[in-house]
Design a protein around this motif. Structure first.
Motif, PDB file in Angstrom:
ATOM      1  N   LEU A  95      -4.271   6.732   3.853  1.00 17.17           N
ATOM      2  CA  LEU A  95      -5.143   5.568   3.684  1.00 17.17           C
ATOM      3  C   LEU A  95      -6.226   5.859   2.647  1.00 17.17           C
ATOM      4  N   LEU A  99      -6.497   3.700  -0.713  1.00 15.70           N
ATOM      5  CA  LEU A  99      -7.672   2.846  -0.880  1.00 15.70           C
ATOM      6  C   LEU A  99      -8.555   3.315  -2.037  1.00 15.70           C
ATOM      7  N   SER A 212      -2.805   0.359   2.893  1.00 18.10           N
ATOM      8  CA  SER A 212      -3.802   0.416   1.820  1.00 18.10           C
ATOM      9  C   SER A 212      -3.477  -0.588   0.717  1.00 18.10           C
ATOM     10  N   SER A 216      -5.927  -3.566  -0.378  1.00 18.72           N
ATOM     11  CA  SER A 216      -6.367  -3.562  -1.774  1.00 18.72           C
ATOM     12  C   SER A 216      -6.065  -4.870  -2.489  1.00 18.72           C
TER      13      SER A 216
END
Length: 279
Positions: A95, A99, A212, A216
């Motif tokens: 993650l 991210l 992620s 995003s």
């Protein structure tokens, strides 16, 4: 004579293993604020349901990650605390890496536009003996059939699985992104490790990458061509150095050692040292 039969034999074995994929239940673990309006969005090997407020996602600039936990139901799988820790840390590290591509990742106790929380809702153990046999067959093929370059399928016995759920929350605690996710190990796709937690460990990174991407972009990560990794991400993966200090709490990525570990099927804790020790 032997070499003429080998490709036909491997073709038969491969056909038998096409359907070799562990089942993973898409469960609601009770850790999300709401499960309403989750829309099915499946990948080739993954089952998922998700929802995201794209406008709020794209407006966010900072994110913090709360360490992943096992739900009470997932604790029923008899993993040791060490096995659970290496799986949850693999989720958090994936993650953080994913991210970091768009957000500034801040410490877990710092204010942020988004707070990400993930939970393991279901997990099944890998039959480590069968993984070892599969790896042995692969070595035997490379010795006795060096001209046959097709990969050796994994025996579709004792495949592990992982089910997850995660949410991203705004400063006031309202849920902006939600996902339930489930995937089983495949006989033909993905790495395998000789450990009970081996498949869960490998799948943890897959979940981290998928969630992620959802956080995003605000869009499903499935049904699309894979993104080319940035040069920065490649360097992070090979060297193990995270982009932001907040990610260091999850330890250094195994880097090149992870590639070796995947190839040889080494247990995760042989190449991954896990979370950083408390300072």
């Amino acid at each position: 004579m032997m070499r003429g039969r080998a490709p036909r034999l491997m073709g038969v074995l491969t056909s038998l293993m096409i359907g070799g994929c562990a089942n993973a239940p898409l469960e609601q673990g009770g850790t999300l604020s709401s499960y309403s309006d989750l829309a099915p969005s499946n990948g080739a090997l993954t089952r998922a349901a998700l929802r995201a407020n794209k406008e709020q996602v794209l407006a966010a600039r900072t994110v913090r990650i709360v360490p992943t936990q096992f739900t009470p139901a997932a604790l029923a799988t008899p993993f040791t605390p060490k096995q659970r820790a290496i799986v949850t840390n693999a989720v958090d590290r994936a993650l953080c890496a994913g991210l970091s591509e768009r957000f500034e990742v801040v410490a877990a106790d710092a204010p942020a536009d988004l707070t990400v929380r993930a939970s393991v809702t279901h997990v099944t153990r890998t039959d480590a003996t069968m993984v070892g046999v599969s790896k042995g067959l692969g070595i035997a093929k490379s010795v006795f059939l060096p001209d046959f370059i097709a990969p050796t399928p994994r025996l579709p016995i004792g495949l592990g699985s992982l089910s997850m759920e995660a949410g991203a929350y705004g400063p006031s605690g309202h849920q902006i992104v939600a996902m339930t996710w489930a995937r089983g190990a495949s006989a033909l796709v993905g790495a395998s490790r000789v450990a009970e937690e081996g498949d869960a460990y490998v799948l943890a990174a897959e979940f981290g990458a998928d969630f992620s991407k959802l956080v995003s972009t605000g869009d499903t990560p499935f049904g699309k061509l894979p993104d080319m990794p940035s040069q920065e991400k490649i360097q992070m993966a090979l060297k193990g150095t995270p982009k932001y200090p907040a990610c260091a709490v999850f330890g250094r990525a195994p880097g090149f050692a992870d590639l070796v570990g995947d190839g040889l099927g080494l247990p995760p804790d042989w190449t991954d040292k896990g979370a950083a020790p408390p300072s």
